[in-house]
Design a protein around this motif. Structure first.
Motif, PDB file in Angstrom:
ATOM      1  N   SER A 148      12.530 -42.523  -4.684  1.00  0.00           N
ATOM      2  CA  SER A 148      11.559 -43.618  -4.655  1.00  0.00           C
ATOM      3  C   SER A 148      12.243 -44.937  -4.962  1.00  0.00           C
ATOM      4  N   ALA A 153       1.897 -45.620  -5.225  1.00  0.00           N
ATOM      5  CA  ALA A 153       1.738 -44.561  -4.225  1.00  0.00           C
ATOM      6  C   ALA A 153       2.932 -43.613  -4.249  1.00  0.00           C
ATOM      7  N   ASP A 154       4.109 -44.133  -4.579  1.00  0.00           N
ATOM      8  CA  ASP A 154       5.293 -43.287  -4.665  1.00  0.00           C
ATOM      9  C   ASP A 154       5.147 -42.224  -5.746  1.00  0.00           C
ATOM     10  N   GLU A 175       2.843 -39.531  -4.427  1.00  0.00           N
ATOM     11  CA  GLU A 175       3.544 -38.712  -3.438  1.00  0.00           C
ATOM     12  C   GLU A 175       4.599 -37.824  -4.104  1.00  0.00           C
ATOM     13  N   ASP A 180       7.978 -37.644   0.737  1.00  0.00           N
ATOM     14  CA  ASP A 180       8.119 -38.676   1.763  1.00  0.00           C
ATOM     15  C   ASP A 180       7.540 -39.954   1.179  1.00  0.00           C
ATOM     16  N   PRO A 183       6.276 -43.542   0.409  1.00  0.00           N
ATOM     17  CA  PRO A 183       5.824 -44.668   1.228  1.00  0.00           C
ATOM     18  C   PRO A 183       6.440 -45.997   0.837  1.00  0.00           C
ATOM     19  N   LYS A 240       5.594 -47.809  -1.917  1.00  0.00           N
ATOM     20  CA  LYS A 240       4.564 -48.682  -2.461  1.00  0.00           C
ATOM     21  C   LYS A 240       4.127 -48.186  -3.831  1.00  0.00           C
TER      22      LYS A 240
END
Length: 260
Positions: free
Chosen positions: A204, A240-241, A244, A256, A258, A260
């Motif tokens: 990330s 968001a990371d 995820e 994966d 993003p 963000k």
């Protein structure tokens, strides 16, 4: 912006910035500092750029120092302005850059060249690299952060010796001193550095940017690094990371991110 002294190559999220003044052993003059400032400023805004590799053209030099001819006749105030502006425009910019910056040190990294390499987040050196801060042999001291960053990296005693003797150390000494992380052959330097950059890309970059802030906070006057770590750790939970990364871990799949 078209550069005269800087080359750029972007490949799969990795931007290689090459200082290109081979006739001057890539010495830093005012124009080159301005071009590097612009290259890093552009890279920060470019979402395609995830990691930066900073190097010099040819095998003789990363950066062999500052261009002495530009400031040989400066006054006291002009000298102070030179150091302050250079630190702000380039060296502090690199040190606090929100994306990983790796210096691939090929050949001489002297004076301002070593100061630039030390501003990067870490360094990889060629076996032919020579590093030093020779400023006192010219009647001046390092002015682009060298007296501050060198002790942080190698310890006060070794930094004092390097600065006072104005001598150079080779890549094996630099590795022993923890000034560089790895030493490679000249032929393998960029490939080795790119492989590390690709490993970074798997993680990330939002979290890495937060980690850069937290690590650097330990070296800021009046800032409690532990408090900054707590703040950045907490902020990570809102990204968001993070969602995820934790979801991927619990699902036993590859994340994966993003970004963000």
């Amino acid at each position: 912006m078209k550069f005269e002294n800087v080359l750029e190559e972007k490949n799969d999220g990795i931007l290689t910035i090459t200082i290109n003044r081979p006739s001057k052993l890539n010495a830093l003059n005012k124009q080159t500092i301005e071009e590097l400032h612009q290259a890093f400023t552009d890279a920060e805004l470019d979402d395609e750029v995830k990691v930066i590799i900073l190097t010099g053209s040819g095998e003789k030099a990363f950066v062999a120092g500052a261009d002495i001819s530009e400031f040989a006749n400066f006054s006291t105030e002009e000298g102070k302005e030179l150091a302050a502006r250079g630190q702000e425009k380039l060296f502090d910019l690199v040190a606090n850059f929100p994306k990983p910056v790796i210096a691939a040190v090929n050949g001489f990294a002297l004076g301002g060249g070593l100061e630039l390499a030390m501003a990067a987040h870490f360094r990889i050196a060629s076996e032919t690299a020579k590093m030093g801060l020779p400023e006192v042999s010219l009647g001046v001291i390092p002015g682009y952060g060298g007296t501050q960053r060198l002790p942080q990296l190698v310890g006060k005693g070794r930094a004092m010796e390097m600065i006072m003797t104005a001598g150079m150390i080779d890549s094996s000494q630099a590795l022993q001193y923890n000034l560089v992380n790895h030493v490679t052959t000249p032929e393998e330097l960029l490939e080795f550095t790119e492989n590390i950059a690709r490993r970074i890309l798997k993680n990330s970059l939002v979290a890495i940017s937060a980690a850069i802030k937290a690590v650097n906070a330990n070296y800021e006057d009046g800032v409690n690094g532990f408090d900054r770590e707590i703040e950045e750790f907490g902020n990570s939970f809102g990204t968001a990371d993070f969602k995820e990364g934790t979801s991927a871990f619990l699902s036993k799949r590859k994340a994966d991110f993003p970004g963000k």
